[in-house]
Design an enzyme around this catalytic site. Sequence first.
Site, mmCIF file in Angstrom:
data_model
loop_
_atom_site.group_PDB
_atom_site.id
_atom_site.type_symbol
_atom_site.label_atom_id
_atom_site.label_comp_id
_atom_site.label_asym_id
_atom_site.label_seq_id
_atom_site.Cartn_x
_atom_site.Cartn_y
_atom_site.Cartn_z
ATOM 1 N N ASP A 25 0.845 -1.187 0.000
ATOM 2 C CA ASP A 25 0.000 0.000 0.000
ATOM 3 C C ASP A 25 0.884 1.242 0.000
ATOM 4 O O ASP A 25 1.598 1.493 0.965
ATOM 5 C CB ASP A 25 -0.894 -0.059 1.254
ATOM 6 N N ASN A 27 -0.128 4.504 -0.242
ATOM 7 C CA ASN A 27 -0.664 5.777 0.261
ATOM 8 C C ASN A 27 -1.367 5.666 1.609
ATOM 9 O O ASN A 27 -2.096 6.569 2.010
ATOM 10 C CB ASN A 27 -1.600 6.402 -0.787
ATOM 11 N N ASP A 29 -3.896 3.967 2.808
ATOM 12 C CA ASP A 29 -5.338 3.776 3.013
ATOM 13 C C ASP A 29 -5.675 2.323 3.366
ATOM 14 O O ASP A 29 -6.848 1.959 3.463
ATOM 15 C CB ASP A 29 -6.144 4.249 1.786
ATOM 16 N N ASP A 33 -1.919 -1.175 -3.848
ATOM 17 C CA ASP A 33 -2.270 -0.440 -5.064
ATOM 18 C C ASP A 33 -1.203 -0.601 -6.143
ATOM 19 O O ASP A 33 -0.161 -1.221 -5.926
ATOM 20 C CB ASP A 33 -2.510 1.042 -4.725
ATOM 21 N N ASP A 202 -9.671 -15.373 -17.234
ATOM 22 C CA ASP A 202 -10.366 -15.910 -16.063
ATOM 23 C C ASP A 202 -11.543 -16.809 -16.444
ATOM 24 O O ASP A 202 -12.350 -16.441 -17.296
ATOM 25 C CB ASP A 202 -10.883 -14.720 -15.224
ATOM 26 N N GLU A 259 -7.277 -19.921 -17.624
ATOM 27 C CA GLU A 259 -7.612 -20.616 -16.378
ATOM 28 C C GLU A 259 -8.742 -21.593 -16.672
ATOM 29 O O GLU A 259 -9.808 -21.196 -17.129
ATOM 30 C CB GLU A 259 -8.074 -19.625 -15.306
#
Length: 559
Positions: A25, A27, A29, A33, A202, A259
């Site tokens: 992370d 930033n 929060d 990200d 997917d 997949e």
Amino acid sequence: MANSSSGKWWENATVYQIYPKSFFDSNGDGIGDIEGVRRKLGYIKSLGVDIIWLCPYLKSPQADNGYDVSDYYEIDPIFGNKEDLRKLIDECHATGLRFVMDMVTNHSSDEHEWFKKARAGDEKYMDYYYFKDPVDGREPNNWESIFGGSAWEYVPSLNKYYLHLFHRKQPDLNWTNPEVVDNVVRVMKYWGEFGVDGFRLDAINYLYKDPAFPSVETRPGQKYGFGGQYYSSKPQVNEYFARLNRDVFTPFDMMTVAEVGDMDPERAREYCGKYQPEIDMVYMYDMLNFDQEGYDKFKPVPFEVKKFKETIFRWQDEFRDVGRMALFLSNHDQTRNVGRFGDDSPRYRYRSSQAQALAMYMLKGTPYIYQGEELAMSFLDYEKIEDFNDIEVEFTYGEKVVKGGEPFEKWLRLYNTRSRDIGRSPMQWDDSENAGFSTGKPWQKVNGEYVKVNVAAEDKDPASTLNFYRKLLPLRKTLKSVQYGSVTPFDYDSESTFCYVREYEDEVTVCRSNLTARRTRTPLPEGEYEILLSNTGRSGRLSGSIELMPYEALLAIRK
Ligand code: GLC
Ligand code: CA
């Protein structure tokens, strides 16, 4: 059968799979990200991998952590923006890494514009999905959703049901509608132009459903049943692949990995052989499910080395001359391998995970390393139901504990050792608060083991699993026998070892892993060998049989 080089850029590559929400992370929060991934590229490079596969980051209500896309052209603000992605991809390319995007097109989110219009009764968009009339006042058939319950959701204002093979917030897209396919092609081209080097596709073998939507037989006492025979791996899917390949994969020189769920090795041989050359490789979801009853991950059966070997070598054999398989020990849908197939106690955690890695990643195929696996991250230690996030946990908790009255302790144990949340706990960077993952409150609780098991600690420890992966992965690339050679198991009847020979032209390599804590004598194929990699400090030359120590892993080449 020995293959030779196909000349494709991804041919000898190793993939590192990243679950962005839980990686780093940037930033504060509490949510990992895109910028967080960029800041860790140096670490990723240090593993000796070539490609990153980033799990979904497109706009999404996050019902299934991004596997429910509400806008295929936008990035979800929790992960950053297009500028961040631009920087990440550019920096990957500048440092010799390639970037593979997770493409989820069997279904969209129910919050996608198309579905919102469909639900409001717009017929054009209703035909983007599967809306069906009730039958005898009930669901159109008795198919079970992969996450549990009916695969149909009722929309009162339309008096119709829509199909969702996964969660009700993931309505299945209707690929028999050419407009849907055109839209998907447009999306894929857009990201191809943006600069992605490939797609992980997917749930892609579910694209075509039998238009009669027949009901299935159910197990005694069950309302719904697995309808795979009517929607899994139908020949029509190959036609979709041919189109995508012609319009997108080939023009952009992409790597593609499909997949595929619920497929046994024999069917896979037949089916995946036909994928070629439209799809580069297949990721067999079922390869590791031999330690459970059927498709029920919450009914584990004890791990047996012989079953592991039987399963893996059967897949290897079926793929000896067709297709190309992904090699993996864990992912974001599976529990952690070290505890699952070995011993995550402080004494054997490193060695045991290393023996598993050597056994798997010297086989024929493309290795996919899942974030944290290289640290030997293991099971969870959560205590409350609120600590878990996944929809599978939510569903079974409601059914078994709340409605069924089964003891919570039993299910807590299962959730900590078998659920999808395990692979999604934050990456463990160091022993500071929140494992160095975030300065804020992590979206999912950090695994308490982080104080000992983390990148900073393992970086300094020559015996760590992290440093073992850093030797193992580059080594693979220097060995022709590992890239192109035949695979022949030996010591097959042993209840402890996982051994095989790789052979190509005059190069012969042997891989020997003891997957148990029992000392065990293993034979060695004829000749004299030099040790290339060991997790016990063994070096020099070998010939004849040797005794393997608990969880010993040994790679050697014939002189
Ligand atoms: C795949 C993903 C899984 C997701 C499902 C539905 O199996 O790996 O995480 O829940 O598809 O998109
Ligand atoms: Ca963040």
